[in-house]
Design an enzyme around this catalytic site. Structure first.
Site, short mmCIF file in Angstrom:
data_model
loop_
_atom_site.label_atom_id
_atom_site.label_comp_id
_atom_site.label_asym_id
_atom_site.label_seq_id
_atom_site.Cartn_x
_atom_site.Cartn_y
_atom_site.Cartn_z
N TYR A 72 1.13 0.02 -3.85
CA TYR A 72 2.31 -0.50 -3.48
C TYR A 72 3.47 -0.66 -4.69
O TYR A 72 4.70 0.01 -4.26
CB TYR A 72 1.95 -1.81 -3.05
CG TYR A 72 3.31 -2.92 -2.90
CD1 TYR A 72 4.04 -2.57 -1.55
CD2 TYR A 72 3.86 -3.84 -3.63
CE1 TYR A 72 5.08 -3.41 -1.36
CE2 TYR A 72 4.87 -4.50 -3.20
CZ TYR A 72 5.43 -4.36 -2.23
OH TYR A 72 6.70 -5.00 -1.94
N GLU A 82 7.29 -11.43 3.56
CA GLU A 82 7.68 -12.42 2.47
C GLU A 82 7.61 -13.86 3.06
O GLU A 82 7.21 -14.68 2.15
CB GLU A 82 9.19 -11.83 2.00
CG GLU A 82 9.15 -10.80 1.28
CD GLU A 82 8.05 -10.72 -0.20
OE1 GLU A 82 7.88 -11.64 -0.56
OE2 GLU A 82 8.05 -9.54 -0.66
N TRP A 85 1.21 -12.40 -3.23
CA TRP A 85 1.62 -11.38 -2.58
C TRP A 85 0.56 -10.48 -2.22
O TRP A 85 0.40 -9.99 -1.16
CB TRP A 85 2.62 -10.66 -3.47
CG TRP A 85 3.13 -9.30 -2.76
CD1 TRP A 85 3.02 -8.01 -3.19
CD2 TRP A 85 3.75 -9.35 -1.39
NE1 TRP A 85 3.68 -7.15 -2.31
CE2 TRP A 85 4.00 -7.93 -0.94
CE3 TRP A 85 4.14 -10.20 -0.39
CZ2 TRP A 85 4.53 -7.48 0.12
CZ3 TRP A 85 4.70 -9.69 0.85
CH2 TRP A 85 5.00 -8.25 0.97
#
Length: 187
Positions: free
Chosen positions: A18, A40, A48
């Site tokens: 990522y 988000e 995350w």
């Protein structure tokens, strides 16, 4: 020789991928912006990596992040999502998915695209910070607070200043790669 990377992603293959391919790369496409906005907001209060590991599940459960379809979700669809063990089953977050999609569409009507609104905060140019160590990067800024306030006025949910700063980092509005990271100059 191994490339130098931001310290926060080291040791996890998914995180590193990522980081290497997406994080901090400027995104102007509304489809991708909507995906990151949803992800988000789902992250609020969580790490995350938790959401990143469930990203494909969200993609599948949320009609490939099709904003039109999501805006039309009814109570029955929300109940279905609350039963989906592959995503975070938080009632208020699930409810916000549809309402945020509706508001996203309103912004598109008003500005021509969500991208035009969100990138107007930085005059279309990413802010290039000088982060030496990711642990010293801010969690919020005056700009993320302003964006949060503006989106909340429009009715968006789960768009606090910290979430908006993470969104800004993810979509490349701010370049918070460590200055020694190979991606710092690439994005």
């Amino acid at each position: 020789m191994k490339k130098q990377k931001c310290g926060w992603c080291l040791g996890d293959e998914l995180y590193e991928s990522y980081h290497d391919q997406e994080w901090g790369k400027p995104v102007y496409d509304d489809q991708t912006l909507f995906e990151f906005l949803i992800l988000e907001t789902m992250q609020a209060g969580l790490s995350w990596i938790t959401i990143l590991r469930k990203r494909q599940n969200y993609f599948d459960a949320l009609d490939q992040f099709d904003v039109q379809k999501i805006a039309a979700y009814d109570q029955e669809k929300q109940e279905e999502l609350l039963q989906n063990a592959g995503i975070v089953r938080h009632k208020l977050k699930i409810k916000s998915i549809s309402s945020n999609a509706q508001l996203f569409l309103e912004v598109q009507k008003e500005y021509g695209s969500f991208s035009k609104l969100i990138w107007s905060y930085v005059d279309e140019n990413p802010i290039k910070n000088q982060v030496e160590n990711y642990k010293k990067a801010p969690a919020t800024t005056a700009l993320s607070e302003q964006i949060s306030k503006d989106l909340k006025k429009r009715g968006f949910k789960f768009v606090g200043a910290t979430i908006m700063y993470a969104f800004m980092q993810a979509i490349g509005m701010v370049n918070d790669h460590e200055i020694t990271c190979f991606r710092y100059d690439e994005v």
